[in-house]
Design a protein around this motif. Structure first.
Motif, short mmCIF file in Angstrom:
data_model
loop_
_atom_site.label_atom_id
_atom_site.label_comp_id
_atom_site.label_asym_id
_atom_site.label_seq_id
_atom_site.Cartn_x
_atom_site.Cartn_y
_atom_site.Cartn_z
N CYS A 38 63.89 -3.41 62.41
CA CYS A 38 64.27 -2.92 61.08
C CYS A 38 63.67 -1.54 60.78
O CYS A 38 64.19 -0.81 59.95
CB CYS A 38 63.89 -3.92 60.00
N GLY A 39 62.57 -1.19 61.43
CA GLY A 39 61.97 0.14 61.24
C GLY A 39 61.04 0.26 60.06
O GLY A 39 60.45 1.33 59.83
N SER A 40 60.87 -0.80 59.28
CA SER A 40 60.03 -0.69 58.09
C SER A 40 58.55 -0.48 58.41
O SER A 40 57.79 -0.06 57.55
CB SER A 40 60.20 -1.92 57.20
N CYS A 41 58.14 -0.74 59.64
CA CYS A 41 56.73 -0.61 60.00
C CYS A 41 56.38 0.76 60.59
O CYS A 41 55.22 1.05 60.83
CB CYS A 41 56.33 -1.70 60.99
N VAL A 42 57.37 1.60 60.81
CA VAL A 42 57.11 2.87 61.49
C VAL A 42 56.12 3.74 60.73
O VAL A 42 55.21 4.33 61.34
CB VAL A 42 58.43 3.63 61.76
N ARG A 43 56.21 3.80 59.42
CA ARG A 43 55.25 4.61 58.65
C ARG A 43 53.84 4.06 58.76
O ARG A 43 52.88 4.81 58.83
CB ARG A 43 55.67 4.70 57.19
N ARG A 44 53.71 2.74 58.78
CA ARG A 44 52.39 2.13 58.94
C ARG A 44 51.83 2.43 60.33
O ARG A 44 50.66 2.72 60.49
CB ARG A 44 52.48 0.61 58.71
N ILE A 45 52.69 2.40 61.34
CA ILE A 45 52.27 2.74 62.71
C ILE A 45 51.81 4.19 62.74
O ILE A 45 50.78 4.51 63.33
CB ILE A 45 53.40 2.48 63.71
N GLN A 46 52.57 5.08 62.11
CA GLN A 46 52.18 6.49 62.06
C GLN A 46 50.82 6.65 61.40
O GLN A 46 49.99 7.42 61.87
CB GLN A 46 53.22 7.30 61.30
#
Length: 81
Positions: A38-46
């Motif tokens: 879904c991509g919702s975690c990408v900002r948290r990963i960044q």
């Protein structure tokens, strides 16, 4: 704490992959699939990778030791990819 609910990836797992050399969300995705659904975690990963604090290559080429090393590391990773 979970970072990626889609694949059950924890903050500790992301940090371990980062310690093992992954320094971009794409490299984390290659290691554990986090961020590929879904991509919702990408900002948290960044944020976990410190992407907001890491310099770009142009800044790293100004010969500031810590910034220069970060730039060299990224260039080596780009060459390996």
């Amino acid at each position: 704490m979970f970072v990626c609910n889609c694949f059950g990836v924890t903050e500790a797992q992301v940090k371990k992959h980062a310690a093992d050399g992954a320094c971009t969300p794409r490299q984390i995705a290659s290691a554990c699939k986090a961020g590929t659904d879904c991509g919702s975690c990408v900002r948290r990963i960044q944020a976990l990778l410190g992407r907001g604090a890491l310099p770009g290559r142009d800044t790293a080429k100004q010969d500031i030791p810590a910034l220069a090393e970060a730039g060299r590391r990224q260039e080596r990773l780009d060459e390996a990819a």
